[in-house]
Motif scaffolding. Structure first.
Motif, PDB file in Angstrom:
ATOM      1  N   GLN A 138       9.608 -31.670  47.821  1.00  5.47           N
ATOM      2  CA  GLN A 138       8.852 -31.445  46.590  1.00  5.47           C
ATOM      3  C   GLN A 138       8.175 -32.731  46.136  1.00  5.47           C
ATOM      4  O   GLN A 138       7.025 -32.715  45.660  1.00  5.47           O
ATOM      5  N   LEU A 139       8.860 -33.840  46.312  1.00  4.97           N
ATOM      6  CA  LEU A 139       8.262 -35.131  45.964  1.00  4.97           C
ATOM      7  C   LEU A 139       6.991 -35.360  46.768  1.00  4.97           C
ATOM      8  O   LEU A 139       5.985 -35.856  46.237  1.00  4.97           O
ATOM      9  N   GLY A 140       7.009 -34.972  48.034  1.00  2.00           N
ATOM     10  CA  GLY A 140       5.829 -35.165  48.871  1.00  2.00           C
ATOM     11  C   GLY A 140       4.655 -34.299  48.470  1.00  2.00           C
ATOM     12  O   GLY A 140       3.511 -34.597  48.853  1.00  2.00           O
ATOM     13  N   ARG A 141       4.906 -33.222  47.704  1.00  2.00           N
ATOM     14  CA  ARG A 141       3.806 -32.352  47.274  1.00  2.00           C
ATOM     15  C   ARG A 141       3.179 -32.789  45.963  1.00  2.00           C
ATOM     16  O   ARG A 141       2.190 -32.212  45.514  1.00  2.00           O
ATOM     17  N   ALA A 161      12.382 -47.907  45.179  1.00  5.13           N
ATOM     18  CA  ALA A 161      12.963 -47.802  43.841  1.00  5.13           C
ATOM     19  C   ALA A 161      12.239 -46.731  43.019  1.00  5.13           C
ATOM     20  O   ALA A 161      12.870 -45.920  42.315  1.00  5.13           O
ATOM     21  N   LYS A 162      10.909 -46.707  43.148  1.00  2.05           N
ATOM     22  CA  LYS A 162      10.130 -45.709  42.405  1.00  2.05           C
ATOM     23  C   LYS A 162      10.409 -44.301  42.934  1.00  2.05           C
ATOM     24  O   LYS A 162      10.519 -43.339  42.162  1.00  2.05           O
ATOM     25  N   ALA A 163      10.538 -44.158  44.261  1.00  3.60           N
ATOM     26  CA  ALA A 163      10.811 -42.846  44.848  1.00  3.60           C
ATOM     27  C   ALA A 163      12.185 -42.338  44.424  1.00  3.60           C
ATOM     28  O   ALA A 163      12.358 -41.146  44.109  1.00  3.60           O
ATOM     29  N   LEU A 164      13.191 -43.218  44.419  1.00  6.03           N
ATOM     30  CA  LEU A 164      14.525 -42.813  43.993  1.00  6.03           C
ATOM     31  C   LEU A 164      14.534 -42.393  42.519  1.00  6.03           C
ATOM     32  O   LEU A 164      15.191 -41.413  42.138  1.00  6.03           O
ATOM     33  N   GLU A 165      13.803 -43.116  41.702  1.00  9.21           N
ATOM     34  CA  GLU A 165      13.727 -42.766  40.284  1.00  9.21           C
ATOM     35  C   GLU A 165      13.090 -41.385  40.103  1.00  9.21           C
ATOM     36  O   GLU A 165      13.596 -40.550  39.346  1.00  9.21           O
ATOM     37  N   ARG A 166      11.983 -41.158  40.842  1.00 14.26           N
ATOM     38  CA  ARG A 166      11.301 -39.867  40.704  1.00 14.26           C
ATOM     39  C   ARG A 166      12.160 -38.733  41.266  1.00 14.26           C
ATOM     40  O   ARG A 166      12.222 -37.649  40.693  1.00 14.26           O
ATOM     41  N   LEU A 167      12.844 -38.976  42.390  1.00 14.19           N
ATOM     42  CA  LEU A 167      13.677 -37.932  42.979  1.00 14.19           C
ATOM     43  C   LEU A 167      14.849 -37.585  42.074  1.00 14.19           C
ATOM     44  O   LEU A 167      15.178 -36.395  41.895  1.00 14.19           O
ATOM     45  N   THR A 168      15.503 -38.573  41.481  1.00 12.25           N
ATOM     46  CA  THR A 168      16.628 -38.269  40.591  1.00 12.25           C
ATOM     47  C   THR A 168      16.146 -37.544  39.334  1.00 12.25           C
ATOM     48  O   THR A 168      16.844 -36.658  38.823  1.00 12.25           O
ATOM     49  N   LEU A 200      13.670 -35.444  39.266  1.00 16.72           N
ATOM     50  CA  LEU A 200      13.402 -34.078  39.721  1.00 16.72           C
ATOM     51  C   LEU A 200      14.706 -33.303  39.896  1.00 16.72           C
ATOM     52  O   LEU A 200      14.835 -32.153  39.454  1.00 16.72           O
ATOM     53  N   LEU A 201      15.711 -33.926  40.525  1.00 16.31           N
ATOM     54  CA  LEU A 201      16.983 -33.242  40.742  1.00 16.31           C
ATOM     55  C   LEU A 201      17.740 -33.042  39.434  1.00 16.31           C
ATOM     56  O   LEU A 201      18.465 -32.048  39.275  1.00 16.31           O
ATOM     57  N   TRP A 202      17.576 -33.955  38.498  1.00 16.54           N
ATOM     58  CA  TRP A 202      18.175 -33.766  37.175  1.00 16.54           C
ATOM     59  C   TRP A 202      17.568 -32.542  36.477  1.00 16.54           C
ATOM     60  O   TRP A 202      18.277 -31.768  35.829  1.00 16.54           O
ATOM     61  N   ARG A 224      13.427 -24.820  39.172  1.00 14.77           N
ATOM     62  CA  ARG A 224      14.190 -24.303  40.308  1.00 14.77           C
ATOM     63  C   ARG A 224      13.526 -24.782  41.594  1.00 14.77           C
ATOM     64  O   ARG A 224      12.299 -24.866  41.666  1.00 14.77           O
ATOM     65  N   LEU A 225      14.333 -25.076  42.581  1.00 15.26           N
ATOM     66  CA  LEU A 225      13.825 -25.392  43.911  1.00 15.26           C
ATOM     67  C   LEU A 225      14.158 -24.231  44.833  1.00 15.26           C
ATOM     68  O   LEU A 225      15.321 -23.815  44.919  1.00 15.26           O
ATOM     69  N   ASP A 226      13.155 -23.684  45.474  1.00 16.47           N
ATOM     70  CA  ASP A 226      13.394 -22.597  46.420  1.00 16.47           C
ATOM     71  C   ASP A 226      13.752 -23.186  47.772  1.00 16.47           C
ATOM     72  O   ASP A 226      12.897 -23.748  48.469  1.00 16.47           O
ATOM     73  N   VAL A 227      15.028 -23.112  48.104  1.00 15.79           N
ATOM     74  CA  VAL A 227      15.489 -23.651  49.386  1.00 15.79           C
ATOM     75  C   VAL A 227      16.235 -22.550  50.123  1.00 15.79           C
ATOM     76  O   VAL A 227      16.767 -21.599  49.521  1.00 15.79           O
TER      77      VAL A 227
END
Length: 682
Positions: free
Chosen positions: A615-618, A659-666, A668-670, A678-681
């Motif tokens: 999702q981050l890549g999109r 560092a920026k990617a980890l911040e954005r990913l956390t 999103l997951l939060w 919701r993430l469709d997986v």
């Protein structure tokens, strides 16, 4: 002068008969000379009283000096010649000379019972036989099915024919029928409710009561149920049709999509068959089985095959939950009604049956012109002070009001407070303040999470009014599924009635508050501990078992993580992404990232982490961030230095992007954890 036995039987039938005033008036008019409507269609499901009504027609026709005969379609070979011969013989048996009567005298009355058995002769009856009948004759066609289209579309037959669908008897008529059958006193209301307005059922219940058997429900009289199923439902072609019928009886609303879960590709065929059943009605959104058929099949399947009953319940429950999760707007409200219907055996059973007796009602979003009526109810049942608080809440959150209307106006409502909201208003309302304090003491809402509080609910008769109960039930179902909630609470001044309901729903966190001189009981549920998907499955099982109280401990997730702990757990999980044993011990195993409908799963957590990275890549302008986190944790390089080299990035730039990617990913997951997205997986 001594009476013959036929006269004695007719007199007994006359004394026992109740209701059907409009149909009798239509027949009396047909016997007179002031109407052209000489063909009457009477239709309805088996046991609804068609043959009984024909006896009344016959007696009235004889009293008017007419010859009256009945021919039963079940006793005739389905050919034009056989039917004509049967009619002529029947009339000739009761009439001297011209079988149909003189042109200047009253014509005969012909009643064709069981007309559904003569379906292949319908066109012949309409186009050849009836046009040959003398104009003064009256013909009644009685069967399970409504008249075919040509009767309704041809101008000539529209002028001559009138159609009457026999509905269930009213509550008063049911009580009168039982009273005339010898059932009086305290038994009468119970058996009247159990009979559901169906004359044959009421007659059989009266017979059982005369023999000393007074059942609590239809399931207590299996012989009666078997008789009624055979009479009302009749033969079913095959197993697929039986499955479709069982689903239709169990569901509030049946669609082809629901049937497909039970019968696969035969769903269109089964739908068409159900649509033609006299005990099934077609509504705007699907098919509805008549109440008696629901009850009969419910009792019959439960008795014959508990496993089959659980299977049918599982099909309807699973489909309903899927609709609740994926639909929006009006479709979600429909699914909520379906879910409430599945819990008709809950502690709210009496309110459910009361609503059934009153006919269909619907819960809709409230409008500002409903506010005055809502406030009047609150003031009447909870006092002026709470009405003043309600007025402030309605002004602040008007979108959180739902109502039930009837032709007479507002009949019920429910209102919830959604937090976060105006702190001063929360502090001004002692019930809301106490509720929020309860949540804060046990497990506070985290950033991004909400708390819902069912604050006011009522109908014209108070807090137990079925319309208010329905409004609150539908509102809660929709909101609990749709919102990113940490907690849901319900408040009441009537815990004697509502406490069993809330405990059945697993709202077992309890506290107290006082407002405006009223004492409120507060019941709550922490959705972080019992995810809504797991709760839906739990209450689905309770709809069958009737269990109540706290959820089983094995269904509960660990206490929710705060944001700092969550962030640390995400970083740890990324490093453990390819080590399932370590990932299974990660604190995220107790979060929404790992817990699904079937419990916690390492595979689900792994998929959610990968889904978050994808999702981050999109996201716009995040291609580099995605490449960095992918090379670091998914398609891993031996070291971070090697990853930077493979990405052709200076190491300092690589570390900044990571560092920026980890911040954005956390982040999103939060958002997934607190229910914002919701993430469709898979």
């Amino acid at each position: 002068m001594a009476k013959d036995l036929a006269s004695v039987i007719d007199e007994a039938r006359r004394r026992a008969f109740v209701g059907r005033a409009a149909v009798l008036a239509s027949f009396e008019a047909a016997l007179g000379a002031d109407t052209l409507r000489r063909v009457l269609f009477v239709h309805g499901p088996g046991g609804i009283g068609k043959t009984t009504l024909l006896h009344q027609f016959r007696m009235r026709a004889l009293a008017a000096g007419r010859v009256a005969v009945t021919v039963d379609g079940r006793d005739v070979d389905c050919s034009a010649e056989s039917l004509r011969m049967a009619i002529d013989r029947a009339i000739a048996r009761w009439s001297a000379g011209d079988a149909w009567g003189r042109e200047d005298g009253p014509g005969a009355v012909l009643m064709l019972d069981g007309y559904e058995h003569l379906g292949t002769l319908d066109a012949w009856v309409r186009d050849e036989f009836l046009p040959s009948v003398p104009a003064g004759a009256v013909v009644v066609l009685a069967g399970r099915n409504p008249p075919s289209a040509p009767w309704r579309t041809d101008p000539g037959w529209r002028a001559l024919a009138v159609c009457h669908r026999l509905a269930e008897l009213s509550a008063a008529e049911s009580a009168e029928l039982l009273d005339r059958a010898g059932v009086s006193g305290s038994l009468n209301p119970h058996l009247a409710a159990l009979g559901g307005g169906h004359p044959l059922t009421l007659a059989l219940l009266a017979d059982a009561a005369a023999a000393g058997l007074v059942p609590d429900g239809l399931a207590d009289v299996p012989d009666l149920v078997a008789t009624l199923v055979a009479q009302v439902v009749g033969d079913v072609p095959d197993e697929a049709h039986a499955s479709g019928l069982a689903v239709c009886a169990h569901a509030w609303l049946t669609t082809e999509d629901l049937l497909r879960r039970a019968v696969g590709d035969r769903a269109p065929e089964i739908w068409a068959w159900l649509e033609r059943r006299p005990y099934v009605s077609r509504g705007t959104d699907g098919l509805y089985a008549h109440d008696l058929v629901r009850d009969l099949l419910d009792a019959d399947i439960r008795r014959r095959s508990p496993d089959a009953y659980r299977h049918v319940h599982g099909i309807v429950h699973g489909y309903t939950m899927a609709c609740l999760r994926r639909s929006e707007g009006a479709d979600r409200w429909l699914a909520a009604h379906q879910k409430i219907f599945l819990h008709r055996r809950s502690p709210l059973e009496a309110q459910f049956w009361a609503l059934r007796e009153q006919g269909g009602v619907a819960v809709i979003p409230g409008r500002r012109d409903d506010h005055r009526g809502v406030l009047e109810m609150i003031e009447r049942f909870e006092g002026e002070g709470n009405a003043a608080l309600a007025e402030r809440w309605l002004e602040a959150q008007p979108e959180n009001l739902v109502v039930v209307h009837s032709p007479a106006g507002l009949t019920g409502f429910a209102f919830q407070v959604v937090y976060p909201c105006d702190p001063s208003l929360c502090d001004a309302d002692p019930v809301v303040r106490a509720t929020l304090d309860t949540a804060a003491r046990i497990s506070p809402a985290r950033p991004g999470e909400q708390i819902s509080i069912a604050r006011f609910l009522s109908g014209r008769a108070g807090h137990r009014d079925p319309h208010g109960v329905l409004a609150g039930s539908i509102m809660s179902t929709v909101e609990w599924v749709a919102r990113p909630l940490a907690w849901s609470f319900a408040t009441t001044v009537d815990p004697e009635f509502w406490a069993p309901v809330f405990r059945y729903l697993a709202l077992t966190t309890e506290s107290r508050a006082e407002s405006g001189g009223r004492r409120y009981s507060i019941f709550g549920i922490d959705w972080r501990r019992l995810p809504v998907e797991v709760w839906l499955d739990l209450v689905g099982r309770r709809g069958l078992s009737g269990e109540s109280g706290p959820p089983p401990p094995e269904l509960l997730r660990p206490a929710p993580l705060d944001r700092s702990t969550f962030n640390h757990a995400v970083r740890l999980a990324l490093r453990e992404l390819h080590q399932p044993d370590l990932l299974g011990a990660n604190p995220l195993m107790g979060t929404a990232l790992a817990v699904g409908f079937d419990g916690a799963s390492i595979d689900r957590l792994h998929a959610m982490l990968l889904g978050g990275i994808e999702q981050l890549g999109r996201e716009p302008r995040a291609e580099t961030l995605h490449r960095v986190i992918d090379r670091t944790f998914v398609r891993t390089a031996p070291t971070q230095e090697a990853a930077a080299e493979m990405l052709d990035l200076p190491f300092s730039t690589y570390r900044r992007h990571l560092a920026k990617a980890l911040e954005r990913l956390t982040d999103l997951l939060w958002a997934v954890e607190v229910g914002e997205i919701r993430l469709d997986v898979q």
